[in-house]
Scaffold this motif. Structure first.
Motif, PDB file in Angstrom:
ATOM      1  N   LEU A  91       0.808  -1.346  -0.294  1.00  0.00           N
ATOM      2  CA  LEU A  91       0.169  -0.149  -0.030  1.00  0.00           C
ATOM      3  C   LEU A  91       1.343   1.117  -0.559  1.00  0.00           C
ATOM      4  N   ILE A  92       1.271   2.068  -0.623  1.00  0.00           N
ATOM      5  CA  ILE A  92       1.424   2.815  -1.666  1.00  0.00           C
ATOM      6  C   ILE A  92       0.568   4.695  -1.152  1.00  0.00           C
ATOM      7  N   GLY A  93       1.144   5.039   0.141  1.00  0.00           N
ATOM      8  CA  GLY A  93      -0.256   6.842  -0.113  1.00  0.00           C
ATOM      9  C   GLY A  93      -1.280   6.164  -0.252  1.00  0.00           C
ATOM     10  N   THR A  94      -1.641   4.877   0.654  1.00  0.00           N
ATOM     11  CA  THR A  94      -2.746   4.741   0.517  1.00  0.00           C
ATOM     12  C   THR A  94      -3.601   5.496   2.163  1.00  0.00           C
ATOM     13  N   GLN A  95      -5.327   6.175   1.823  1.00  0.00           N
ATOM     14  CA  GLN A  95      -5.508   6.180   2.505  1.00  0.00           C
ATOM     15  C   GLN A  95      -6.644   5.317   3.778  1.00  0.00           C
ATOM     16  N   LYS A 148      -4.622 -10.863   7.072  1.00  0.00           N
ATOM     17  CA  LYS A 148      -3.456 -11.341   7.572  1.00  0.00           C
ATOM     18  C   LYS A 148      -2.439 -11.332   6.427  1.00  0.00           C
ATOM     19  N   CYS A 149      -2.435 -11.358   5.364  1.00  0.00           N
ATOM     20  CA  CYS A 149      -1.038 -10.962   4.677  1.00  0.00           C
ATOM     21  C   CYS A 149       0.347 -10.472   5.020  1.00  0.00           C
ATOM     22  N   PRO A 150       1.432 -10.523   4.562  1.00  0.00           N
ATOM     23  CA  PRO A 150       2.435  -9.873   4.869  1.00  0.00           C
ATOM     24  C   PRO A 150       2.288  -8.905   3.978  1.00  0.00           C
ATOM     25  N   THR A 151       1.817  -7.140   4.653  1.00  0.00           N
ATOM     26  CA  THR A 151       1.959  -5.987   4.180  1.00  0.00           C
ATOM     27  C   THR A 151       2.886  -5.208   4.135  1.00  0.00           C
ATOM     28  N   LEU A 152       3.220  -4.632   3.163  1.00  0.00           N
ATOM     29  CA  LEU A 152       4.637  -3.481   3.113  1.00  0.00           C
ATOM     30  C   LEU A 152       3.455  -2.075   3.206  1.00  0.00           C
ATOM     31  N   VAL A 153       3.500  -1.401   3.686  1.00  0.00           N
ATOM     32  CA  VAL A 153       3.049   1.090   3.860  1.00  0.00           C
ATOM     33  C   VAL A 153       4.276   1.089   3.758  1.00  0.00           C
ATOM     34  N   VAL A 154       4.455   1.888   2.555  1.00  0.00           N
ATOM     35  CA  VAL A 154       4.792   2.201   1.802  1.00  0.00           C
ATOM     36  C   VAL A 154       4.548   4.374   1.678  1.00  0.00           C
ATOM     37  N   ALA A 165      -1.990   7.990   8.255  1.00  0.00           N
ATOM     38  CA  ALA A 165      -2.698   6.662   8.126  1.00  0.00           C
ATOM     39  C   ALA A 165      -1.807   5.819   7.464  1.00  0.00           C
ATOM     40  N   ALA A 166      -0.938   6.018   7.280  1.00  0.00           N
ATOM     41  CA  ALA A 166       0.298   5.061   6.904  1.00  0.00           C
ATOM     42  C   ALA A 166       0.549   4.559   8.262  1.00  0.00           C
ATOM     43  N   ILE A 167       1.332   5.447   9.087  1.00  0.00           N
ATOM     44  CA  ILE A 167       1.168   4.764  10.759  1.00  0.00           C
ATOM     45  C   ILE A 167       0.155   4.026  10.920  1.00  0.00           C
ATOM     46  N   GLY A 168      -1.018   4.419  10.720  1.00  0.00           N
ATOM     47  CA  GLY A 168      -1.933   3.722  11.323  1.00  0.00           C
ATOM     48  C   GLY A 168      -2.551   2.861  10.407  1.00  0.00           C
ATOM     49  N   LEU A 169      -1.936   2.534   9.437  1.00  0.00           N
ATOM     50  CA  LEU A 169      -1.843   1.377   8.604  1.00  0.00           C
ATOM     51  C   LEU A 169      -1.120   0.200   9.394  1.00  0.00           C
ATOM     52  N   GLU A 171      -0.003  -0.123  12.503  1.00  0.00           N
ATOM     53  CA  GLU A 171      -0.612   0.026  13.750  1.00  0.00           C
ATOM     54  C   GLU A 171      -1.446  -1.556  13.824  1.00  0.00           C
ATOM     55  N   ARG A 172      -2.570  -0.659  12.117  1.00  0.00           N
ATOM     56  CA  ARG A 172      -3.572  -1.924  12.685  1.00  0.00           C
ATOM     57  C   ARG A 172      -3.709  -3.229  11.575  1.00  0.00           C
ATOM     58  N   ILE A 173      -3.054  -2.925  10.965  1.00  0.00           N
ATOM     59  CA  ILE A 173      -2.245  -4.417  10.220  1.00  0.00           C
ATOM     60  C   ILE A 173      -1.535  -5.307  10.796  1.00  0.00           C
ATOM     61  N   LYS A 174      -2.255  -6.171  11.132  1.00  0.00           N
ATOM     62  CA  LYS A 174      -1.054  -7.671  12.120  1.00  0.00           C
ATOM     63  C   LYS A 174       0.329  -7.650  11.411  1.00  0.00           C
ATOM     64  N   ASN A 175      -0.172  -7.239  10.120  1.00  0.00           N
ATOM     65  CA  ASN A 175       1.689  -8.589   9.232  1.00  0.00           C
ATOM     66  C   ASN A 175       2.052  -7.271   8.953  1.00  0.00           C
ATOM     67  N   ALA A 176       1.941  -6.231   9.528  1.00  0.00           N
ATOM     68  CA  ALA A 176       2.756  -4.558   8.495  1.00  0.00           C
ATOM     69  C   ALA A 176       3.327  -4.099   8.514  1.00  0.00           C
ATOM     70  N   GLU A 177       4.586  -3.327   7.646  1.00  0.00           N
ATOM     71  CA  GLU A 177       5.780  -3.231   7.936  1.00  0.00           C
ATOM     72  C   GLU A 177       5.448  -2.087   7.310  1.00  0.00           C
TER      73      GLU A 177
END
Length: 207
Positions: A91-95, A148-154, A165-169, A171-177
């Motif tokens: 997820l890149i620049g995603t709200q 539930k899948c591995p998630t990369l927030v950019v 929103a990136a920080i919120g994602l 925090e709220r998605i279990k397997n997110a970095e």
């Protein structure tokens, strides 16, 4: 496996061209043009999402989904609704809660832009405004725990409108970095495609 890259509003599938040059993956890379999905159909977010579901249903294997802005929102919703179909999510620049004031400002900008700008993307000016209006009430906050899948927030370091929103994602998605890319605003695939490609390679290699 397929890596599907979904572009943002105001972009086209070619917006990924420079990033694709950096990608080092055995995945087949697909970059659909979102505006083509609206041809001869009602213009709106729900139509786009329905077309994304049809597009992804063509593939039997789990998918690696990557989206920027509008593309990220579409990818996020698909992952929420079809967790078994998504191998990884980027997820890149995603709200995840649409910022109404930001969308209104975006529409004001669209209104003063020349028609020729939209014609280059194969999209009418009025359709851009209608698409923005259709997204105002989107809110996925309560559903993020379904991812539930591995998630990369950019997020770009200059993308102040989307950094919270990136920080919120994350925090709220279990397997997110979360990765912050320097020297970039919102359109990272255009402003810093090389570094974006490096980060995508690192993520995809380790999932």
């Amino acid at each position: 496996m397929k890596l599907i890259l979904l572009h943002g509003l105001g972009q086209t599938s070619s917006s990924w061209d420079e990033t694709k040059k950096v990608l080092n993956t055995s995945d087949e890379i697909l970059c659909p043009n979102l505006y083509e999905w609206l041809y001869d159909k009602p213009v709106g977010y729900n139509t786009l999402y329905s077309e994304l579901e049809k597009y992804c249903d063509k593939f039997d294997e789990p998918l690696n989904l990557c989206g920027l802005s509008l593309g990220g929102i579409l990818a996020m919703q698909y992952c929420i609704n079809h967790p078994d179909k998504v191998n990884s999510l980027i997820l890149i620049g995603t709200q995840y809660i649409m910022p109404k004031n930001l969308l209104k400002m975006q529409n004001l900008v669209f209104r003063i832009m020349p028609y020729s700008t939209f014609e280059k993307m194969g999209f009418k000016k009025s359709d851009f405004i209608e698409l923005c209006n259709s997204m105002v009430d989107l809110n996925f906050e309560c559903d993020l725990n379904k991812i539930k899948c591995p998630t990369l927030v950019v997020c770009g370091d200059k993308d102040k409108a989307n950094k919270k929103a990136a920080i919120g994602l994350r925090e709220r998605i279990k397997n997110a970095e979360l990765v912050i890319i320097e020297k970039s605003g919102h359109e990272i695939n255009i402003e810093n495609p090389t570094q974006l490609g490096v980060q995508l390679n690192s993520f995809l290699k380790n999932i």
